[in-house]
Design a protein around this motif. Structure first.
Motif, PDB file in Angstrom:
ATOM      1  N   ASP A  26      -8.436   6.587  16.970  1.00 27.29           N
ATOM      2  CA  ASP A  26      -7.622   7.406  16.066  1.00 27.29           C
ATOM      3  C   ASP A  26      -8.432   7.652  14.812  1.00 27.29           C
ATOM      4  OD1 ASP A  26      -5.468   8.839  15.024  1.00 27.29           O
ATOM      5  OD2 ASP A  26      -4.016   7.304  15.572  1.00 27.29           O
ATOM      6  N   TYR A  27      -7.876   8.406  13.899  1.00 27.41           N
ATOM      7  CA  TYR A  27      -8.516   8.536  12.602  1.00 27.41           C
ATOM      8  C   TYR A  27      -7.675   7.768  11.608  1.00 27.41           C
ATOM      9  CZ  TYR A  27      -5.490  12.679  12.920  1.00 27.41           C
ATOM     10  OH  TYR A  27      -4.454  13.534  13.164  1.00 27.41           O
ATOM     11  N   GLY A  28      -8.350   7.118  10.669  1.00 31.92           N
ATOM     12  CA  GLY A  28      -7.631   6.301   9.716  1.00 31.92           C
ATOM     13  C   GLY A  28      -8.516   5.799   8.609  1.00 31.92           C
ATOM     14  N   LYS A  29      -7.927   4.939   7.794  1.00 33.21           N
ATOM     15  CA  LYS A  29      -8.623   4.380   6.648  1.00 33.21           C
ATOM     16  C   LYS A  29      -8.085   2.969   6.391  1.00 33.21           C
ATOM     17  CE  LYS A  29      -9.066   8.929   4.439  1.00 33.21           C
ATOM     18  NZ  LYS A  29     -10.027   9.315   5.385  1.00 33.21           N
ATOM     19  N   TYR A  30      -8.884   2.197   5.688  1.00 34.96           N
ATOM     20  CA  TYR A  30      -8.403   0.901   5.226  1.00 34.96           C
ATOM     21  C   TYR A  30      -7.478   1.100   4.031  1.00 34.96           C
ATOM     22  CZ  TYR A  30     -11.484  -1.877   8.182  1.00 34.96           C
ATOM     23  OH  TYR A  30     -12.089  -2.473   9.256  1.00 34.96           O
ATOM     24  N   TRP A  31      -6.602   0.123   3.790  1.00 32.45           N
ATOM     25  CA  TRP A  31      -5.618   0.203   2.719  1.00 32.45           C
ATOM     26  C   TRP A  31      -6.260   0.465   1.356  1.00 32.45           C
ATOM     27  CZ3 TRP A  31      -0.990   1.392   1.607  1.00 32.45           C
ATOM     28  CH2 TRP A  31      -0.466   1.069   0.351  1.00 32.45           C
ATOM     29  N   GLN A  32      -7.344  -0.204   1.047  1.00 30.00           N
ATOM     30  CA  GLN A  32      -7.974  -0.040  -0.256  1.00 30.00           C
ATOM     31  C   GLN A  32      -8.371   1.416  -0.497  1.00 30.00           C
ATOM     32  OE1 GLN A  32     -11.099  -2.787  -1.182  1.00 30.00           O
ATOM     33  NE2 GLN A  32     -11.641  -1.732  -3.061  1.00 30.00           N
ATOM     34  N   GLU A  33      -8.943   2.058   0.513  1.00 32.00           N
ATOM     35  CA  GLU A  33      -9.327   3.463   0.362  1.00 32.00           C
ATOM     36  C   GLU A  33      -8.103   4.348   0.195  1.00 32.00           C
ATOM     37  OE1 GLU A  33     -11.906   6.985   2.541  1.00 32.00           O
ATOM     38  OE2 GLU A  33     -11.674   5.071   3.562  1.00 32.00           O
ATOM     39  N   CYS A  66      -1.055  11.935  10.174  1.00 35.22           N
ATOM     40  CA  CYS A  66      -1.620  11.248   9.019  1.00 35.22           C
ATOM     41  C   CYS A  66      -2.654  10.247   9.506  1.00 35.22           C
ATOM     42  CB  CYS A  66      -0.548  10.558   8.185  1.00 35.22           C
ATOM     43  SG  CYS A  66       0.290   9.230   9.043  1.00 35.22           S
ATOM     44  N   ASP A  67      -3.463   9.757   8.584  1.00 30.73           N
ATOM     45  CA  ASP A  67      -4.443   8.735   8.922  1.00 30.73           C
ATOM     46  C   ASP A  67      -3.722   7.397   9.075  1.00 30.73           C
ATOM     47  OD1 ASP A  67      -7.608   9.497   7.420  1.00 30.73           O
ATOM     48  OD2 ASP A  67      -6.106  10.890   8.147  1.00 30.73           O
ATOM     49  N   VAL A  68      -4.147   6.623  10.054  1.00 27.45           N
ATOM     50  CA  VAL A  68      -3.590   5.295  10.267  1.00 27.45           C
ATOM     51  C   VAL A  68      -4.190   4.338   9.240  1.00 27.45           C
ATOM     52  CG1 VAL A  68      -3.528   3.345  11.873  1.00 27.45           C
ATOM     53  CG2 VAL A  68      -3.278   5.671  12.724  1.00 27.45           C
ATOM     54  N   CYS A  69      -3.370   3.466   8.689  1.00 28.64           N
ATOM     55  CA  CYS A  69      -3.888   2.370   7.873  1.00 28.64           C
ATOM     56  C   CYS A  69      -4.234   1.251   8.852  1.00 28.64           C
ATOM     57  CB  CYS A  69      -2.846   1.905   6.862  1.00 28.64           C
ATOM     58  SG  CYS A  69      -3.410   0.518   5.866  1.00 28.64           S
TER      59      CYS A  69
END
Length: 142
Positions: A26-33, A66-69
Motif C-alpha cells: 500500500d502507500y503510507g507514511k509513519y505517524w511522525q511524518e 488516503c495514506d496508511v499510517c
C-alpha cells in the motif's frame, strides 16, 4: 490515515495459528511524518485518474483514499513475535526479493515490446509506483 479498522482485522489474521509470510502492499507514511508534515491528513479523491481534495464532491462517483499510517501495523506484527518486520519501498522489495522473476520477464522479451516488462517497470520505477508504494512484511515461524 490511522488504520482503525485495519488493526482488528490484522489481529484476527495473525491471531490464527499459521506460519509463513505476512505481506501487505500500500502507500503510507509513519505517524511522525503525518503529524509533522501533513497534519490535515492525506485523504483525497480520484475520478477517472484525476486527483481532487473535496471528499464530498460527487459522492459514490469518486474513489476516496488516503495514506496508511504504518506504525500500528508494524507495532502489532512486532508484538506478536513476527521476525524481520520490515517496511520498505515496493522498488526495494521487488528488486531485492524478486530478482529471478524480474530477470525472467526482462530476458524473455529482450528487444521487443512486452506488456509484462512494461508492468514490471511501472511497479519498480521510482517515478511510477516503485517509491510511492511500500511493502510491510514479516515472518512467523512454526
Amino acid at each position: 490515515d490511522v488504520p482503525l479498522r485495519t488493526v482488528p482485522i490484522l489481529e484476527r489474521i495473525i491471531g490464527q495459528k499459521w506460519s509463513g509470510l505476512f505481506l501487505a502492499f500500500d502507500y503510507g507514511k509513519y505517524w511522525q511524518e503525518l503529524a509533522e508534515n501533513i497534519p490535515s491528513g492525506t485523504a483525497r479523491t480520484y475520478h477517472q485518474h484525476t486527483l481532487a481534495n473535496d471528499l464530498l464532491d460527487q459522492p459514490r462517483e469518486k474513489d476516496i483514499t488516503c495514506d496508511v499510517c504504518w506504525d500500528p501495523l508494524v507495532d502489532l506484527l512486532s508484538e506478536k513475535s513476527f521476525e524481520s518486520v520490515t517496511l520498505e519501498t515496493q522498488e526495494s522489495f521487488l528488486v531485492q526479493r524478486a530478482q529471478r522473476a524480474a530477470e525472467s520477464i526482462v530476458s524473455a522479451t529482450a528487444g521487443m515490446f512486452s506488456p509484462d516488462r512494461q508492468t514490471l517497470m511501472e511497479l519498480i520505477h521510482p517515478a511510477h509506483m516503485g517509491r510511492r508504494f511500500q511493502v510491510l512484511w514479516g515472518l512467523r515461524g512454526s
